[in-house]
Design a protein around this motif. Structure first.
Motif, PDB file in Angstrom:
ATOM      1  N   LEU A  17       2.091   1.688  -3.601  1.00 51.02           N
ATOM      2  CA  LEU A  17       1.060   2.156  -4.526  1.00 51.02           C
ATOM      3  C   LEU A  17       0.987   3.675  -4.590  1.00 51.02           C
ATOM      4  CD1 LEU A  17      -1.828  -0.366  -3.735  1.00 51.02           C
ATOM      5  CD2 LEU A  17      -0.445  -0.267  -5.813  1.00 51.02           C
ATOM      6  N   THR A  18       1.470   4.354  -3.557  1.00 51.08           N
ATOM      7  CA  THR A  18       1.447   5.828  -3.554  1.00 51.08           C
ATOM      8  C   THR A  18       2.669   6.423  -4.242  1.00 51.08           C
ATOM      9  OG1 THR A  18       2.649   6.109  -1.444  1.00 51.08           O
ATOM     10  CG2 THR A  18       0.276   5.716  -1.317  1.00 51.08           C
ATOM     11  N   LEU A  19       3.606   5.581  -4.660  1.00 53.22           N
ATOM     12  CA  LEU A  19       4.894   6.074  -5.151  1.00 53.22           C
ATOM     13  C   LEU A  19       5.126   5.857  -6.640  1.00 53.22           C
ATOM     14  CD1 LEU A  19       7.067   4.726  -2.194  1.00 53.22           C
ATOM     15  CD2 LEU A  19       6.218   7.062  -2.504  1.00 53.22           C
ATOM     16  N   LEU A  65       0.829  -1.204   0.000  1.00 52.97           N
ATOM     17  CA  LEU A  65       0.000   0.000   0.000  1.00 52.97           C
ATOM     18  C   LEU A  65       0.863   1.253   0.000  1.00 52.97           C
ATOM     19  CD1 LEU A  65      -2.892  -1.053   2.406  1.00 52.97           C
ATOM     20  CD2 LEU A  65      -2.852  -1.050  -0.091  1.00 52.97           C
ATOM     21  N   THR A  66       2.018   1.192   0.663  1.00 49.42           N
ATOM     22  CA  THR A  66       2.960   2.306   0.591  1.00 49.42           C
ATOM     23  C   THR A  66       3.472   2.466  -0.835  1.00 49.42           C
ATOM     24  OG1 THR A  66       3.657   1.996   2.889  1.00 49.42           O
ATOM     25  CG2 THR A  66       5.164   3.190   1.443  1.00 49.42           C
ATOM     26  N   GLU A  99       3.327   3.700 -10.512  1.00 49.94           N
ATOM     27  CA  GLU A  99       2.228   2.964 -11.129  1.00 49.94           C
ATOM     28  C   GLU A  99       2.386   1.452 -11.007  1.00 49.94           C
ATOM     29  OE1 GLU A  99      -1.293   2.204 -13.049  1.00 49.94           O
ATOM     30  OE2 GLU A  99      -0.545   4.108 -12.277  1.00 49.94           O
ATOM     31  N   ARG A 151      -1.938  -3.621 -10.461  1.00 49.64           N
ATOM     32  CA  ARG A 151      -0.779  -2.737 -10.287  1.00 49.64           C
ATOM     33  C   ARG A 151       0.514  -3.518 -10.060  1.00 49.64           C
ATOM     34  NH1 ARG A 151      -2.443   2.217  -7.985  1.00 49.64           N
ATOM     35  NH2 ARG A 151      -0.241   2.851  -7.988  1.00 49.64           N
ATOM     36  N   TRP A 207       3.423   2.012   9.907  1.00 46.58           N
ATOM     37  CA  TRP A 207       1.976   1.891   9.697  1.00 46.58           C
ATOM     38  C   TRP A 207       1.265   1.630  11.030  1.00 46.58           C
ATOM     39  CZ3 TRP A 207      -0.158   2.071   4.693  1.00 46.58           C
ATOM     40  CH2 TRP A 207      -1.501   1.728   4.578  1.00 46.58           C
TER      41      TRP A 207
END
Length: 239
Positions: A105-107, A102-103, A109, A136, A213
């Protein structure tokens, strides 16, 4: 804050290494303790290993409830018994896979995972489907080292850099995730080596992602939803 780390394996081989690594990431004042299993596998590299580890992990989760800790990190990139653990505790509990992914995915594609052996690929693909992030997931690359063969030496970093660079150059990954929590303390070195070769991509350390987290969840006073993780019905059970 009191963080309990559960090593989902037998023996004490990694206890001090994990304690040192986790302690380096947590905030000042956070207490860290580490426990392993009385029964289970020496490492988790298959569905069979994960199944064997499950009862011991859940026993340690029950102990954490009784000990009054604030959060639990099951130190494994396969997230063993995490869903079951959330059914029996109100404490935040994560493994190494979900928070790292999940981390990531913010950085960027496409996410590339660097993993130990081919045996674990089906497990990780299954987790990606469960967490609805399969689209992804660009690639999973293996470095052909067993968990018990991991070290902090140059060989580990060399293997990780080789597979990471190949994945990025092939257009399979924009962000790399270390898929095993036994890959301790090497994420920064891998990221720096890639950048030196002109490949400026982030490399996510699963241990760091997990413990930060958890600290965030504790500070925000969040717990797992009881409409998802229902308390198991009362009945006789023999572990």
């Amino acid at each position: 804050m009191h963080l309990r780390v559960i090593l989902p394996i037998i023996g004490d081989t990694f206890i001090e290494q994990i304690r040192s690594e986790v302690s380096a990431w947590v905030s000042p004042g956070t207490e860290v303790d580490v426990v392993s299993l009385d029964h289970g596998p020496a490492s988790i590299e298959s569905e069979y290993d994960e199944a064997l580890a499950g009862p011991g992990i859940l026993q340690r989760v029950e102990e954490a409830n009784a000990d009054g800790v604030d959060a639990i990190f099951v130190s494994c990139g396969a997230d063993p018994a995490i869903q079951a653990a959330r059914e029996i505790t109100d404490l935040p509990v994560v493994g190494g896979f979900e928070p790292a992914m999940l981390t990531a995915l913010t950085l960027g594609e496409r996410i590339g995972i660097l993993q130990v052996l081919p045996n674990v690929l089906p497990m990780l693909r299954s987790l990606a489907r469960r967490y609805a992030i399969g689209e992804r997931l660009g690639t999973i690359r293996v470095i052909d080292l067993p968990v018990l063969g991991l070290s902090h030496g140059d060989d580990l970093v060399d293997r990780l850099v080789e597979q990471a660079a190949s994945a990025v150059c092939a257009g399979e990954a924009d962000v790399l995730v270390l898929g095993c929590t036994g890959m301790l303390g090497v994420a920064a070195a891998v990221q720096e080596r890639l950048a030196a070769d002109g490949l400026v991509v982030p490399v996510v350390d699963p241990t760091a992602a997990a413990v930060l987290w958890l600290e965030s969840q504790v500070r925000m006073r969040l717990t797992a939803s009881r409409t998802t993780y229902l308390t198991p019905p009362a009945k006789e059970r023999i572990a």
